[in-house]
Design a protein around this motif. Structure first.
Motif, PDB file in Angstrom:
ATOM      1  N   GLN A  93       0.860  -1.210   0.000  1.00  0.00           N
ATOM      2  CA  GLN A  93       0.000   0.000   0.000  1.00  0.00           C
ATOM      3  C   GLN A  93       0.883   1.243   0.000  1.00  0.00           C
ATOM      4  N   HIS A  94       1.916   1.260   0.841  1.00  0.00           N
ATOM      5  CA  HIS A  94       2.949   2.296   0.766  1.00  0.00           C
ATOM      6  C   HIS A  94       4.185   1.667   0.153  1.00  0.00           C
ATOM      7  N   TYR A  95       4.831   2.395  -0.743  1.00  0.00           N
ATOM      8  CA  TYR A  95       5.894   1.785  -1.553  1.00  0.00           C
ATOM      9  C   TYR A  95       7.085   2.711  -1.745  1.00  0.00           C
ATOM     10  N   ALA A  99       6.372  16.261   4.759  1.00  0.00           N
ATOM     11  CA  ALA A  99       5.074  16.164   4.074  1.00  0.00           C
ATOM     12  C   ALA A  99       4.839  14.786   3.460  1.00  0.00           C
ATOM     13  N   HIS A 100       3.663  14.272   3.709  1.00  0.00           N
ATOM     14  CA  HIS A 100       3.190  13.003   3.146  1.00  0.00           C
ATOM     15  C   HIS A 100       2.986  13.195   1.632  1.00  0.00           C
ATOM     16  N   PRO A 101       3.201  12.147   0.809  1.00  0.00           N
ATOM     17  CA  PRO A 101       3.067  12.309  -0.651  1.00  0.00           C
ATOM     18  C   PRO A 101       1.702  12.861  -1.099  1.00  0.00           C
ATOM     19  N   PRO A 114     -12.264   6.729   6.522  1.00  0.00           N
ATOM     20  CA  PRO A 114     -12.102   5.342   6.038  1.00  0.00           C
ATOM     21  C   PRO A 114     -11.538   4.426   7.121  1.00  0.00           C
ATOM     22  N   GLU A 115     -10.694   4.987   7.991  1.00  0.00           N
ATOM     23  CA  GLU A 115     -10.083   4.160   9.040  1.00  0.00           C
ATOM     24  C   GLU A 115     -11.136   3.619  10.002  1.00  0.00           C
ATOM     25  N   GLU A 116     -12.200   4.407  10.263  1.00  0.00           N
ATOM     26  CA  GLU A 116     -13.242   3.948  11.194  1.00  0.00           C
ATOM     27  C   GLU A 116     -13.962   2.731  10.598  1.00  0.00           C
TER      28      GLU A 116
HETATM   29  C1  UD1 Z   1      -2.909   5.651   4.809  1.00  0.00           C
HETATM   30  C2  UD1 Z   1      -3.962   5.223   5.815  1.00  0.00           C
HETATM   31  C3  UD1 Z   1      -4.011   6.220   6.972  1.00  0.00           C
HETATM   32  C4  UD1 Z   1      -2.639   6.425   7.576  1.00  0.00           C
HETATM   33  C5  UD1 Z   1      -1.662   6.827   6.474  1.00  0.00           C
HETATM   34  C6  UD1 Z   1      -0.266   7.002   7.029  1.00  0.00           C
HETATM   35  C7  UD1 Z   1      -5.921   4.085   4.819  1.00  0.00           C
HETATM   36  C8  UD1 Z   1      -7.364   4.214   4.579  1.00  0.00           C
HETATM   37  N1  UD1 Z   1      -5.298   5.204   5.222  1.00  0.00           N
HETATM   38  O1  UD1 Z   1      -3.339   6.895   4.266  1.00  0.00           O
HETATM   39  O2  UD1 Z   1      -4.860   5.722   7.974  1.00  0.00           O
HETATM   40  O3  UD1 Z   1      -2.700   7.443   8.558  1.00  0.00           O
HETATM   41  O4  UD1 Z   1      -1.661   5.795   5.484  1.00  0.00           O
HETATM   42  O5  UD1 Z   1       0.616   7.424   6.069  1.00  0.00           O
HETATM   43  O6  UD1 Z   1      -5.371   3.025   4.675  1.00  0.00           O
HETATM   44  N2  UD1 Z   1       1.508   7.679  -2.005  1.00  0.00           N
HETATM   45  C9  UD1 Z   1       2.739   7.764  -2.560  1.00  0.00           C
HETATM   46  N3  UD1 Z   1       3.704   6.910  -2.109  1.00  0.00           N
HETATM   47  C10 UD1 Z   1       3.465   5.991  -1.143  1.00  0.00           C
HETATM   48  C11 UD1 Z   1       2.178   5.908  -0.606  1.00  0.00           C
HETATM   49  C12 UD1 Z   1       1.210   6.748  -1.030  1.00  0.00           C
HETATM   50  O7  UD1 Z   1       3.003   8.596  -3.422  1.00  0.00           O
HETATM   51  O8  UD1 Z   1       4.389   5.239  -0.772  1.00  0.00           O
HETATM   52  C13 UD1 Z   1       0.468   8.627  -2.432  1.00  0.00           C
HETATM   53  C14 UD1 Z   1      -0.380   8.151  -3.580  1.00  0.00           C
HETATM   54  O9  UD1 Z   1      -0.679   9.243  -4.373  1.00  0.00           O
HETATM   55  C15 UD1 Z   1      -1.649   7.663  -2.884  1.00  0.00           C
HETATM   56  C16 UD1 Z   1      -1.735   8.616  -1.720  1.00  0.00           C
HETATM   57  O10 UD1 Z   1      -0.396   8.870  -1.348  1.00  0.00           O
HETATM   58  O11 UD1 Z   1      -2.753   7.704  -3.712  1.00  0.00           O
HETATM   59  C17 UD1 Z   1      -2.482   8.073  -0.529  1.00  0.00           C
HETATM   60  O12 UD1 Z   1      -1.958   6.813  -0.109  1.00  0.00           O
HETATM   61  P1  UD1 Z   1      -2.919   5.736   0.600  1.00  0.00           P
HETATM   62  O13 UD1 Z   1      -2.158   4.555   1.009  1.00  0.00           O
HETATM   63  O14 UD1 Z   1      -4.118   5.501  -0.274  1.00  0.00           O
HETATM   64  O15 UD1 Z   1      -3.476   6.498   1.859  1.00  0.00           O
HETATM   65  P2  UD1 Z   1      -2.739   7.455   2.914  1.00  0.00           P
HETATM   66  O16 UD1 Z   1      -3.275   8.810   2.757  1.00  0.00           O
HETATM   67  O17 UD1 Z   1      -1.265   7.264   2.871  1.00  0.00           O
END
Ligand code: UD1
Length: 426
Positions: free
Chosen positions: A69-71, A282-284, A171-173
């Motif tokens: 899911q994260h990569y 910052a998160h992606p 979504p987490e809930e």
């Molecule tokens: C997910 C979790 C959230 C958690 C968060 C921590 C769900 C519903 N949500 O949210 O509870 O707090 O992880 O980080 O599972 N992306 C990248 N690289 C990555 C991962 C993600 O670029 O390695 C980008 C992509 O555009 C992706 C977006 O981030 O579409 C969101 O990633 P996703 O795993 O869908 O949800 P998070 O917002 O990371």
């Protein structure tokens, strides 16, 4: 309920003794998918390793599956290095997609893993899409070749069960409710979770109040994090002297997907940056929003321009997502943390660092009662008011560690699972 009496810390040797009565290795399959999963499963891996290291033959066969899911390297690989997690045995490589597509992809790929590996138990943690997807697969898959060649359904353990924000738009809930409703073992971190599960009709004997595996990992890595050079790298320390700074993390759709909400919050962080630097790993998905909505004027790339005086005020200092040890070090020395994360509310509680949570609800109320956490939502006035209040009251806050947040949660979990495995007709 399996709550009381669980506070006792089991010795690894007694677990080995118990398992030596079993004719086969206990096959546990653990799932990780997204960043907050890695520190939780690290504690489980460590507890299993301890048990196996004391036995002459492997007693617990542990299979680690990464859904992907994260990569990104800084959202995933760096955590394996920092936490000394074993490389995943199986990677599903699902990547990003809409919630439904991502969940479906995980389910499709995970089903063949369960059929092939035939685990006695699937262990999932937290509340991300990977958690709910794999939980559902575990409880819908008949594995061939159990005792007397009978087909069997693996048992399912949910670590961090029972937390509820009571906000079903998150979504987490939904992931928490789905996972808890099909789990055989519900391992909880706080009293509110026990009450939530009982109210939802979960039988008492499936609930085990064991403490917090995320805190197991924090306590284990705290001294190692002291070696991180992140404060020097970000020019936040001069020799031994640490300058005051705030940390910001923000990624929830409710905060960053609407431009108006997001930019009003950014205005309040700019106000705070007049008093002290605001460091923003910052998160992606947040970075993407910043680019798509043309919000980059709020920020300065801290690693490139952060030290230049003309940038040092009135800009939020953007840095890439940090590894576990660097972030732990950064959090430990911060004056204040502003966040919409779940886990950070718990970590700041243990570190005694004030936490301003940018949400209206929390599924972790013990962090409000015992810890340093305060909820302010996304309102700029409330963010500023709380920041000002904290600035007046000074830095470290008095906190009481919640019950069983003592570094031994994973040991308790393994003890419960092994006891049941030995009693069962596996
Ligand atoms: C997910 C979790 C959230 C958690 C968060 C921590 C769900 C519903 N949500 O949210 O509870 O707090 O992880 O980080 O599972 N992306 C990248 N690289 C990555 C991962 C993600 O670029 O390695 C980008 C992509 O555009 C992706 C977006 O981030 O579409 C969101 O990633 P996703 O795993 O869908 O949800 P998070 O917002 O990371």
């Amino acid at each position: 309920m399996g709550t009381d009496g669980r506070g006792i810390v089991p010795e690894a040797a007694s677990i080995v003794l118990r398992l030596s009565c079993s004719l086969m290795a206990f096959r546990i399959l653990s799932v990780v998918g997204a960043r907050p999963n890695f520190m939780k499963v690290a504690a489980i891996c460590e507890a299993i390793k301890r048990v196996n290291s004391l036995a002459s033959v492997e007693q617990i066969h542990h299979i680690l599956v990464h859904t992907g899911q994260h990569y990104d390297s800084n959202m995933s690989d760096s955590f394996f290095d920092d936490l000394e997690l074993p490389k995943p045995d199986i990677s599903l490589g699902v990547g990003s997609a809409s919630h439904s597509v991502q969940t479906a992809r995980i389910m499709e790929r995970f089903e063949s893993v369960v059929l092939k590996e035939q685990p006695h138990l699937v262990l999932v943690v937290g509340d991300v899409n990977s958690t709910a997807a794999c939980a559902m697969v575990a409880k819908k898959t008949w594995c061939p070749g159990g005792k007397d060649k009978k087909d069997f359904i693996p048992k399912l353990a949910h670590v961090e069960a029972g937390l509820r924000s009571f906000d079903r738009t998150m979504p987490e809930e939904i992931n928490r409710i789905v996972t808890d409703s099909v789990s055989d073992y519900l391992f909880t971190t706080e009293e509110s979770a026990n009450q939530n599960l009982l109210r939802e009709g979960i039988p008492e004997n499936r609930i085990f109040f064991v403490g917090n595996v995320m805190i197991d990992t924090l306590l284990r890595h705290r001294s190692k994090a002291q070696e991180s050079t992140i404060l020097q790298d970000l020019q936040l320390a001069d020799g031994q002297e640490v300058k005051p700074y705030a940390i910001l993390t923000l990624h929830r759709p409710a905060n960053v997907d609407d431009k108006q909400v997001f930019s009003e919050m950014l205005d309040s962080f700019l106000d705070i940056s007049r008093h002290m630097p605001v460091i923003f790993p910052a998160h992606p998905r947040t970075l993407k929003q910043i680019q798509d909505e043309n919000l980059s004027d709020y920020f300065v790339d801290h690693l490139v321009q952060g030290s230049e005086p003309r940038y040092s005020r009135l800009r939020i200092r953007l840095v890439p997502p940090l590894g576990y040890l660097d972030f732990l070090r950064l959090m430990s020395e911060a004056r204040v943390v502003l966040t919409d994360s779940g886990g950070i509310q718990e970590e700041t509680t243990i570190l005694g660092v004030p936490c301003i949570t940018l949400r209206d609800s929390t599924e972790r109320p013990v962090t409000l009662e015992h810890g340093t956490n305060v909820l302010v939502g996304s309102s700029p006035e409330r963010i500023i008011r709380e920041f000002n209040r904290l600035s007046v009251s000074g830095q470290k806050q008095l906190n009481r560690s919640p019950r069983y947040w003592d570094g031994n949660a994973a040991k308790r979990i393994i003890r419960v699972l092994v006891d049941d495995f030995c009693l069962s007709d596996h």
